[in-house]
Design a protein around this motif. Structure first.
Motif, PDB file in Angstrom:
ATOM      1  N   ALA A 407       0.825  -1.211   0.000  1.00  0.00           N
ATOM      2  CA  ALA A 407       0.000   0.000   0.000  1.00  0.00           C
ATOM      3  C   ALA A 407       0.857   1.257   0.000  1.00  0.00           C
ATOM      4  CB  ALA A 407      -0.935  -0.010   1.211  1.00  0.00           C
ATOM      5  N   THR A 408       1.786   1.345   0.948  1.00  0.00           N
ATOM      6  CA  THR A 408       2.611   2.548   1.046  1.00  0.00           C
ATOM      7  C   THR A 408       3.492   2.724  -0.179  1.00  0.00           C
ATOM      8  OG1 THR A 408       2.664   2.245   3.453  1.00  0.00           O
ATOM      9  CG2 THR A 408       4.260   3.770   2.510  1.00  0.00           C
ATOM     10  N   HIS A 409       4.084   1.638  -0.643  1.00  0.00           N
ATOM     11  CA  HIS A 409       4.975   1.707  -1.797  1.00  0.00           C
ATOM     12  C   HIS A 409       4.242   2.238  -3.024  1.00  0.00           C
ATOM     13  CE1 HIS A 409       8.332   0.334  -4.416  1.00  0.00           C
ATOM     14  NE2 HIS A 409       7.349   0.220  -5.291  1.00  0.00           N
ATOM     15  N   ASN A 410       3.051   1.740  -3.283  1.00  0.00           N
ATOM     16  CA  ASN A 410       2.337   2.132  -4.490  1.00  0.00           C
ATOM     17  C   ASN A 410       1.804   3.553  -4.426  1.00  0.00           C
ATOM     18  OD1 ASN A 410       2.011  -0.180  -6.587  1.00  0.00           O
ATOM     19  ND2 ASN A 410       1.790  -1.184  -4.612  1.00  0.00           N
ATOM     20  N   TYR A 411       1.369   3.987  -3.246  1.00  0.00           N
ATOM     21  CA  TYR A 411       0.952   5.389  -3.139  1.00  0.00           C
ATOM     22  C   TYR A 411       2.145   6.316  -3.318  1.00  0.00           C
ATOM     23  CZ  TYR A 411      -3.921   4.731  -1.900  1.00  0.00           C
ATOM     24  OH  TYR A 411      -5.253   4.429  -1.945  1.00  0.00           O
ATOM     25  N   MET A 412       3.305   5.921  -2.805  1.00  0.00           N
ATOM     26  CA  MET A 412       4.514   6.696  -3.041  1.00  0.00           C
ATOM     27  C   MET A 412       4.845   6.720  -4.523  1.00  0.00           C
ATOM     28  SD  MET A 412       6.041   8.285  -0.657  1.00  0.00           S
ATOM     29  CE  MET A 412       7.463   8.524  -1.716  1.00  0.00           C
ATOM     30  N   LEU A 413       4.739   5.567  -5.181  1.00  0.00           N
ATOM     31  CA  LEU A 413       5.067   5.475  -6.596  1.00  0.00           C
ATOM     32  C   LEU A 413       4.123   6.336  -7.435  1.00  0.00           C
ATOM     33  CD1 LEU A 413       6.985   4.050  -8.564  1.00  0.00           C
ATOM     34  CD2 LEU A 413       5.283   2.232  -8.776  1.00  0.00           C
ATOM     35  N   ILE A 414       2.839   6.306  -7.107  1.00  0.00           N
ATOM     36  CA  ILE A 414       1.867   7.125  -7.831  1.00  0.00           C
ATOM     37  C   ILE A 414       2.193   8.605  -7.677  1.00  0.00           C
ATOM     38  CG2 ILE A 414      -0.543   7.903  -7.790  1.00  0.00           C
ATOM     39  CD1 ILE A 414      -1.314   4.982  -7.202  1.00  0.00           C
ATOM     40  N   THR A 415       2.510   9.014  -6.455  1.00  0.00           N
ATOM     41  CA  THR A 415       2.829  10.421  -6.199  1.00  0.00           C
ATOM     42  C   THR A 415       4.060  10.859  -6.972  1.00  0.00           C
ATOM     43  OG1 THR A 415       1.878  10.240  -3.977  1.00  0.00           O
ATOM     44  CG2 THR A 415       3.319  12.118  -4.403  1.00  0.00           C
ATOM     45  N   ILE A 416       5.127  10.047  -6.902  1.00  0.00           N
ATOM     46  CA  ILE A 416       6.373  10.413  -7.576  1.00  0.00           C
ATOM     47  C   ILE A 416       6.207  10.400  -9.094  1.00  0.00           C
ATOM     48  CG2 ILE A 416       8.781   9.771  -7.909  1.00  0.00           C
ATOM     49  CD1 ILE A 416       8.071  10.954  -5.151  1.00  0.00           C
ATOM     50  N   LEU A 417       5.465   9.421  -9.621  1.00  0.00           N
ATOM     51  CA  LEU A 417       5.238   9.369 -11.062  1.00  0.00           C
ATOM     52  C   LEU A 417       4.485  10.595 -11.545  1.00  0.00           C
ATOM     53  CD1 LEU A 417       4.323   5.629 -11.810  1.00  0.00           C
ATOM     54  CD2 LEU A 417       6.292   6.894 -12.644  1.00  0.00           C
ATOM     55  N   SER A 418       3.448  10.967 -10.808  1.00  0.00           N
ATOM     56  CA  SER A 418       2.651  12.127 -11.200  1.00  0.00           C
ATOM     57  C   SER A 418       3.478  13.404 -11.175  1.00  0.00           C
ATOM     58  CB  SER A 418       1.442  12.262 -10.274  1.00  0.00           C
ATOM     59  OG  SER A 418       0.707  13.421 -10.570  1.00  0.00           O
ATOM     60  N   VAL A 419       4.244  13.585 -10.093  1.00  0.00           N
ATOM     61  CA  VAL A 419       5.074  14.782  -9.977  1.00  0.00           C
ATOM     62  C   VAL A 419       6.150  14.802 -11.050  1.00  0.00           C
ATOM     63  CG1 VAL A 419       6.716  15.993  -8.493  1.00  0.00           C
ATOM     64  CG2 VAL A 419       4.642  15.040  -7.513  1.00  0.00           C
ATOM     65  N   SER A 420       6.785  13.654 -11.296  1.00  0.00           N
ATOM     66  CA  SER A 420       7.841  13.574 -12.307  1.00  0.00           C
ATOM     67  C   SER A 420       7.301  13.866 -13.700  1.00  0.00           C
ATOM     68  CB  SER A 420       8.495  12.188 -12.281  1.00  0.00           C
ATOM     69  OG  SER A 420       9.081  11.931 -11.034  1.00  0.00           O
ATOM     70  N   LEU A 421       6.094  13.370 -13.985  1.00  0.00           N
ATOM     71  CA  LEU A 421       5.489  13.627 -15.288  1.00  0.00           C
ATOM     72  C   LEU A 421       5.193  15.115 -15.464  1.00  0.00           C
ATOM     73  CD1 LEU A 421       4.359  12.455 -17.913  1.00  0.00           C
ATOM     74  CD2 LEU A 421       2.166  12.137 -16.751  1.00  0.00           C
ATOM     75  N   SER A 422       4.651  15.730 -14.411  1.00  0.00           N
ATOM     76  CA  SER A 422       4.376  17.176 -14.479  1.00  0.00           C
ATOM     77  C   SER A 422       5.665  17.958 -14.680  1.00  0.00           C
ATOM     78  CB  SER A 422       3.684  17.635 -13.191  1.00  0.00           C
ATOM     79  OG  SER A 422       2.482  16.935 -12.978  1.00  0.00           O
ATOM     80  N   MET A 423       6.702  17.586 -13.947  1.00  0.00           N
ATOM     81  CA  MET A 423       7.989  18.263 -14.068  1.00  0.00           C
ATOM     82  C   MET A 423       8.580  18.038 -15.456  1.00  0.00           C
ATOM     83  SD  MET A 423      11.189  18.126 -11.412  1.00  0.00           S
ATOM     84  CE  MET A 423      11.374  16.356 -11.528  1.00  0.00           C
ATOM     85  N   PHE A 424       8.418  16.837 -15.985  1.00  0.00           N
ATOM     86  CA  PHE A 424       8.921  16.521 -17.325  1.00  0.00           C
ATOM     87  C   PHE A 424       8.287  17.442 -18.367  1.00  0.00           C
ATOM     88  CE2 PHE A 424       8.478  14.312 -21.343  1.00  0.00           C
ATOM     89  CZ  PHE A 424       9.745  13.797 -21.562  1.00  0.00           C
ATOM     90  N   LEU A 425       6.978  17.621 -18.293  1.00  0.00           N
ATOM     91  CA  LEU A 425       6.278  18.441 -19.278  1.00  0.00           C
ATOM     92  C   LEU A 425       6.609  19.920 -19.130  1.00  0.00           C
ATOM     93  CD1 LEU A 425       2.779  16.683 -19.154  1.00  0.00           C
ATOM     94  CD2 LEU A 425       4.538  16.441 -20.908  1.00  0.00           C
ATOM     95  N   ILE A 426       6.601  20.419 -17.877  1.00  0.00           N
ATOM     96  CA  ILE A 426       6.817  21.847 -17.657  1.00  0.00           C
ATOM     97  C   ILE A 426       8.257  22.242 -17.969  1.00  0.00           C
ATOM     98  CG2 ILE A 426       6.838  23.670 -15.902  1.00  0.00           C
ATOM     99  CD1 ILE A 426       4.536  22.162 -14.516  1.00  0.00           C
ATOM    100  N   ILE A 427       9.209  21.554 -17.344  1.00  0.00           N
ATOM    101  CA  ILE A 427      10.615  21.907 -17.538  1.00  0.00           C
ATOM    102  C   ILE A 427      11.061  21.588 -18.962  1.00  0.00           C
ATOM    103  CG2 ILE A 427      12.976  21.423 -16.778  1.00  0.00           C
ATOM    104  CD1 ILE A 427      11.922  21.000 -14.003  1.00  0.00           C
ATOM    105  N   GLY A 428      10.550  20.501 -19.521  1.00  0.00           N
ATOM    106  CA  GLY A 428      10.884  20.165 -20.904  1.00  0.00           C
ATOM    107  C   GLY A 428      10.469  21.266 -21.866  1.00  0.00           C
TER     108      GLY A 428
END
Length: 503
Positions: A407-428
């Motif tokens: 449970a904890t691992h996957n919620y962490m993974l979802i959070t990091i994936l979402s943030v990384s994707l947003s950062m990828f699009l904006i900074i890119g």
């Protein structure tokens, strides 16, 4: 006496003075090597008091008994070797050997090329991308951290729903281009994430508190953030040199021979192994600091060992580097197998379907092994033991607490994936516009940008690794936090019953 027979005692990392543990020492050990630090031990009560805080207490029965008579047994889950030693030293030697060979191949290729200025220009391009992107990544991280501290639970929920929307758009893109098999695969993944969210949404508050604790640690010790940026910069420089090496090692090859394929496979092997060594080193450094905080610090960071991040970095690059190289090699070998199956899958006929299935199996195994190693290197950082011993302990902890970790691992993974994707699009978008404005454009540049954006998530990687380290510490010894940080423990225990965990 095995892992299921006895709980471990709290520990923290220190290699100062005459400390004799392999990266961390048993809380309450008389030989801390801290000089001025005062330890008052009462053998009758079984308490060890450091700076007025009880950091270890002997309990009767099965609860955290502390027996110095077994200190020399390295296989005990809650014991350490008496002497510091370099673990898995063979793999340190092998890693340095293959890096030496890679450098030799790169230098030889550089000597042969007719236009050396071209390499310098491409390297400057890569450095320019780093110079432009690093301030943007830092600003993005600080803004996200500010918002998350105010709305932790809502940020996790927002991350999930934004990831779902992005996934639906991506599936639509795949269907529009006729890639139906990939669309079905991503559709199944999306349905699984939705099922996971509604099945374990009661664990969101716990994950939010854990991330908030990590952000508090990062604020107190910004050197953790510095470590992630240094790893990011080292990775970018290495990738640029690797691209140069691959390009010019085959510059004069009119056609590929068996020797050409061998060179390419070695360069690919070097890429995978070096990438995972850098990644796991970053995890190990941060895990060592977080373990120090967990087992020794109070609510206000009193009692922390001096220079915890620097000491953890030292341990990771010396005593534990062989373990890091060993674990990275395992993941690297699985990924090489996956690459070979991918090559065979391009052959038409029956082998296409068969090799595609094998490639998918290798990919799944590689991701599981990569994730398992993150937990293992948390144990390596905490206990300073070899990779094999740490992986055995990690496996037992994960088997006994699979639902909690899942449970904890996957919620962490979802959070990091979402943030990384947003950062990828904006900074890119920003970086591409800046480079276009200064009229810097070529095929190599866009390839460099693509490679860089696949690793710009590293500052958020330290949050991921830190949360998993705290979780492993809680599973192995919840009493340590209850003693040193009772308020934090109470807050966490209200959202997650640690007494149900199985060390």
């Amino acid at each position: 006496m095995g892992i299921d027979d006895k709980k471990e005692n709290g520990i923290y990392g220190s290699l100062h003075g005459n400390s004799t543990t392999g990266g961390v020492y048993k809380m309450g050990d008389h030989n801390t090597g801290y000089g001025e630090r005062k330890n008052d031990s009462n053998p009758k009560s079984g308490k060890t008091i450091v700076n007025g805080v009880i950091v270890n207490q002997q309990l009767k029965g099965h609860e955290n008994e502390f027996d110095h008579s077994q200190d020399d047994n390295p296989d005990e889950f809650n014991k350490f070797p008496k002497k510091v030693k370099y673990n898995d030293l063979l793999y340190t030697f092998l890693f340095l050997l293959q890096m030496t060979l890679f450098i030799a191949m790169t230098v030889y290729a550089g000597i042969k090329i007719p236009n050396k200025k071209q390499f310098i220009r491409y390297l400057v391009q890569g450095l320019l991308i780093i110079v432009i992107s690093i301030p943007l990544i830092l600003a993005f991280f600080l803004i996200w951290k500010k918002i998350f501290k105010i709305h932790p639970t809502n940020m996790i929920k927002t991350s999930f729903f934004s990831l779902m929307i992005t996934g639906l758009l991506f599936i639509g893109l795949l269907v529009g281009n006729g890639w139906y098999s990939y669309a079905i695969l991503f559709g199944i993944t999306l349905i699984s994430l939705i099922f996971f969210y509604f099945s374990f949404r009661d664990k969101i508050p716990f994950t939010g508190i854990m991330i908030s604790l990590v952000l508090k640690i990062i604020e107190k010790y910004p050197s953790t953030l510095l470590v992630s940026f240094v790893c990011l910069i080292i990775s970018c420089i290495y990738y640029n040199i690797w691209l140069f090496s691959v390009s010019y090692n085959f510059y004069f090859d009119s056609y590929w021979t068996a020797w050409s394929y061998m060179k390419f496979l070695f360069l690919l092997f070097n890429l995978y192994w070096t990438h995972y060594v850098i990644t796991y080193t970053c995890y190990s450094v941060v895990s060592g600091l977080v373990a120090s905080w967990y087992f020794f610090s109070d609510e206000d960071f009193n009692g922390m060992p001096p220079r915890p991040c620097a000491n953890s970095l030292y341990r990771s690059l010396t005593f534990s580097f062989g373990s890091i190289a060993f674990g990275s090699l395992l993941v690297c070998m699985v990924q090489m197998v996956q690459f070979i199956f991918r090559g065979f899958s391009r052959i038409p006929g029956l082998s296409y379907l068969f090799c595609s299935c094998l490639e998918l199996i290798a990919f799944a195994f590689q991701r599981m092994l990569f994730t398992f190693n993150i937990y293992t290197f948390s144990m390596v950082s905490i206990y300073g033991q070899s990779f094999c011993n740490s992986s055995k302990k990690t496996y037992n902890l994960m088997v006994n607490n699979n639902e909690k970790l899942f449970a904890t691992h996957n919620y962490m993974l979802i959070t990091i994936l979402s943030v990384s994707l947003s950062m990828f699009l904006i900074i890119g978008f920003i970086v591409t516009m800046i480079l276009a404005a200064i009229e810097l454009s070529n095929g190599w540049l866009y390839f460099q940008i693509s490679v860089f954006f696949f690793i710009l998530y590293k500052p958020f990687d330290i949050i991921f690794g830190s949360v998993l380290t705290i979780l492993m510490c809680l599973i192995s010894d919840p009493n340590a936090m209850e003693i040193t940080k009772p308020n934090t423990f109470t807050l966490l225990n209200e959202t997650y019953n640690f007494r149900s965990l199985n060390p």
